[in-house]
Each structure stands twice: as structure tokens, then as C-alpha cells.
Design a protein around this motif. Structure first.
Motif, short mmCIF file in Angstrom:
data_model
loop_
_atom_site.label_atom_id
_atom_site.label_comp_id
_atom_site.label_asym_id
_atom_site.label_seq_id
_atom_site.Cartn_x
_atom_site.Cartn_y
_atom_site.Cartn_z
N VAL A 98 0.86 -1.18 0.00
CA VAL A 98 0.00 0.00 0.00
C VAL A 98 0.89 1.23 0.00
N PHE A 99 0.35 2.33 -0.50
CA PHE A 99 1.11 3.57 -0.60
C PHE A 99 0.28 4.71 -0.03
N HIS A 100 0.77 5.29 1.05
CA HIS A 100 0.16 6.48 1.64
C HIS A 100 1.15 7.62 1.52
N PHE A 101 0.74 8.67 0.84
CA PHE A 101 1.60 9.83 0.62
C PHE A 101 1.17 10.94 1.58
N GLY A 102 2.14 11.54 2.24
CA GLY A 102 1.81 12.64 3.14
C GLY A 102 2.97 12.98 4.05
N LYS A 103 3.06 14.23 4.43
CA LYS A 103 4.12 14.66 5.33
C LYS A 103 3.82 14.20 6.75
N LEU A 104 4.82 14.33 7.60
CA LEU A 104 4.77 13.79 8.96
C LEU A 104 3.53 14.24 9.72
N ASP A 105 3.20 15.52 9.61
CA ASP A 105 2.06 16.05 10.38
C ASP A 105 0.73 15.90 9.65
N GLU A 106 0.75 15.23 8.49
CA GLU A 106 -0.48 15.03 7.73
C GLU A 106 -1.01 13.60 7.83
N VAL A 141 11.32 -13.72 -3.05
CA VAL A 141 11.65 -12.39 -3.55
C VAL A 141 10.60 -11.42 -3.05
N THR A 142 11.07 -10.29 -2.54
CA THR A 142 10.17 -9.24 -2.10
C THR A 142 10.37 -8.02 -3.00
N ILE A 143 9.28 -7.37 -3.35
CA ILE A 143 9.36 -6.18 -4.18
C ILE A 143 9.48 -4.96 -3.27
N GLY A 144 10.62 -4.30 -3.37
CA GLY A 144 10.87 -3.12 -2.57
C GLY A 144 10.58 -1.85 -3.34
N SER A 145 11.42 -0.85 -3.15
CA SER A 145 11.26 0.42 -3.86
C SER A 145 12.58 1.18 -3.79
N ASN A 146 12.86 1.94 -4.85
CA ASN A 146 14.04 2.79 -4.83
C ASN A 146 13.97 3.82 -3.71
N THR A 147 12.75 4.15 -3.25
CA THR A 147 12.64 5.14 -2.18
C THR A 147 13.21 4.63 -0.86
N GLY A 148 13.39 3.32 -0.74
CA GLY A 148 14.02 2.79 0.46
C GLY A 148 15.49 3.14 0.54
N THR A 149 16.07 3.53 -0.59
CA THR A 149 17.48 3.91 -0.63
C THR A 149 17.66 5.41 -0.83
N ARG A 150 16.81 5.98 -1.68
CA ARG A 150 16.89 7.41 -1.96
C ARG A 150 15.49 7.99 -1.92
N THR A 151 15.30 8.99 -1.06
CA THR A 151 13.97 9.55 -0.85
C THR A 151 14.04 11.07 -1.00
N PRO A 152 14.05 11.56 -2.24
CA PRO A 152 14.29 12.99 -2.45
C PRO A 152 13.05 13.86 -2.40
N PHE A 153 11.86 13.27 -2.25
CA PHE A 153 10.63 14.06 -2.31
C PHE A 153 9.93 14.08 -0.95
N PRO A 154 9.45 15.23 -0.50
CA PRO A 154 8.65 15.29 0.73
C PRO A 154 7.39 14.44 0.59
N GLY A 155 6.96 13.84 1.69
CA GLY A 155 5.74 13.07 1.69
C GLY A 155 5.93 11.57 1.51
N LEU A 156 7.19 11.13 1.33
CA LEU A 156 7.47 9.72 1.09
C LEU A 156 8.05 9.00 2.30
N ALA A 157 8.17 9.67 3.41
CA ALA A 157 8.89 9.10 4.55
C ALA A 157 8.27 7.79 5.03
N LEU A 158 6.96 7.75 5.13
CA LEU A 158 6.31 6.53 5.64
C LEU A 158 6.54 5.36 4.69
N TYR A 159 6.28 5.56 3.42
CA TYR A 159 6.47 4.51 2.43
C TYR A 159 7.94 4.08 2.39
#
Length: 250
Positions: A98-106, A141-159
Motif C-alpha cells: 500500500v502507498f500512503h503519501f503525506g508529510k509527517l504532520d499530515e 523475492v520481495t518487491i521493494g522500492s528505490n525510495t528505500g534507498t533514496r527519498t528525495p521528495f517530501p511526503g514519502l517518509a512513511l512509504y
């Protein structure tokens, strides 16, 4: 669809979240390469049935199982049902997420809980259930995400948190299961052209600009990497993360 013959002939795979997108591409690729394939879905039975029809069109047996991957009993039951129906289980692909996009306080805590339940706990639960049925040559095999290594956009911290956790799980399980002849790996896509994230969608050009190749991946490209990792020739590949992200993390 690329077809490399029957290198998975006689083998059985389970792909969680296999009714659409990357999961569907993986299910169809494994069938094209000779595996019988089960897949889980949560809501869209029609789409799941279409994938099963594609598996059968490739001359393989297919099975769609409705299961919420956040439900431990349902997910474990899906693994056991696959093994019972086909008589064995050789390959597990933990794809559902699942993917939830949002900043820490959102972000509300229910979104945090669901993300960790589906993206982290479910792969652990499914792997635990699967290894009871796997023998020498088993593949997880598990499907991960490039965001687990590089997270350059706000709102992706949880994912990103949930996907980064999978790297530690992969390394730990690789050491734990290696003596049993079971390999465990993580395949991490970058921007990929799916219904949920189309290559012509809003901000897609911006996201693609972070890659070295300047474009989104196609689901079949991710599926091809998974097909290699679970193949016999990848028996010495374990405990690693393979990025299919066009150089996003380079």
C-alpha cells in the motif's frame, strides 16, 4: 512477453497482489517461463481472473485467492492453499503493498499501521508460511522500492520507511535460510508505468528526470529481473537488493 522456455517447469509460484501492475506482470512472466502460478488479490476479482486466464493461456495452471495481506490468517491460508492445490510451493513473490503519501504532520496513525502491516509484516508472515512448504532451491523475492534507498521528495517518509525495512529482512532471512537451499532477495523498482503511476501522468516527467535513462520502467522489465532472481542460474544470488530503477539510486 518474453519467453525463455520451460525453466520453471514443474514449479509453483505464489505472487501476492498479483492482479494488476507489477504483480500481474510477474505472474504472467513466471507462467510464460513454465511455472504454475497462484496470486492473491483483495478487491478486484475480475482483474485477478484476467491474469489467471493469461496464465492458463500460457499452458500453466493458475489460481486466484482473495486475501487481505494485512490479515495474518488470510495470508497464511493463501500460502497453504497454494501448496495444497498444486502440491508444492517453490517461489514466493511478496509484491502486495500500500502507498500512503503525506508529510509527517499530515498522516494519521491508521495509515501508518496499514503501511507497516501490508508492506513489512505481510512479507515476513508470508515467508514464514512459505518456507514450511519449500525445499532445496526455494526462492523468496520481495518487491521493494528505490525510495528505500533514496527519498528525495517530501511526503514519502512513511512509504520509504516500510521499504527500507525490507532490506534488513532480506539479509537476515538469507542467512537464516541459506543452509536449507532457499535464497531470499529484494527487487526494488523505481518509477514504473502502471495504472497507479502512469508514465504520462502528472509529474511523471519530473520523476523520470531523476533516472539516468530518463524514463519510467515497464512492468515487464521488473518481471524479467524477478524471473532471473528466482531461476536456477541465480542459486548463488541471495541476501541482496537489485534496483530496477533506471539509475535513480546511482
Amino acid at each position: 512477453m518474453s519467453n525463455t522456455g520451460n525453466r520453471f517447469d514443474g514449479q509453483v509460484a505464489l505472487v501476492t497482489g498479483g492482479s494488476r501492475g507489477i504483480g500481474a506482470a510477474i505472474a504472467l512472466r513466471l507462467a510464460a517461463d513454465g511455472a504454475d502460478v497462484a496470486l492473491t488479490y483483495q478487491n478486484n476479482g475480475e482483474r485477478a481472473a484476467e491474469v489467471v486466464a493469461g496464465i492458463k493461456a500460457a499452458g500453466r495452471r493458475g489460481l486466484a485467492i482473495r486475501a487481505d495481506c494485512a490479515d495474518t490468517e488470510a495470508l497464511t491460508g493463501a500460502v497453504d492453499q497454494t501448496a495444497a492445490t498444486f502440491g508444492r510451493l517453490d517461489i514466493l513473490v511478496n509484491n502486495a503493498a500500500v502507498f500512503h503519501f503525506g508529510k509527517l504532520d499530515e498522516l494519521e496513525l491508521p495509515a501508518v499501521d496499514q503501511t507497516l502491516e501490508v508492506n513489512v509484516r505481510a512479507p515476513f508472515v508470508a515467508s514464514r508460511a512459505a518456507v514450511r512448504h519449500m525445499g532445496q532451491g526455494g526462492r523468496i523475492v520481495t518487491i521493494g522500492s528505490n525510495t528505500g534507498t533514496r527519498t528525495p521528495f517530501p511526503g514519502l517518509a512513511l512509504y520509504a520507511t516500510s521499504k527500507a525495512a525490507l532490506a534488513g529482512m532480506t539479509r537476515g532471512l538469507a542467512h537464516e535460510l541459506g543452509s536449507r537451499g532457499i535464497t531470499v532477495n529484494l527487487v526494488s523498482p523505481g518509477p514504473t508505468n502502471t495504472e497507479a503511476n502512469p508514465a504520462d501522468g502528472p509529474n511523471a516527467e519530473y520523476f523520470a528526470s531523476f533516472t539516468a535513462v530518463g524514463r519510467f520502467a515497464e512492468p515487464a522489465e521488473v518481471a524479467g529481473t524477478v524471473a532471473y532472481v528466482v531461476s536456477p542460474e541465480a542459486g548463488h544470488v541471495t541476501g541482496t537488493e537489485i534496483h530496477v530503477d533506471g539509475g535513480f539510486t546511482a
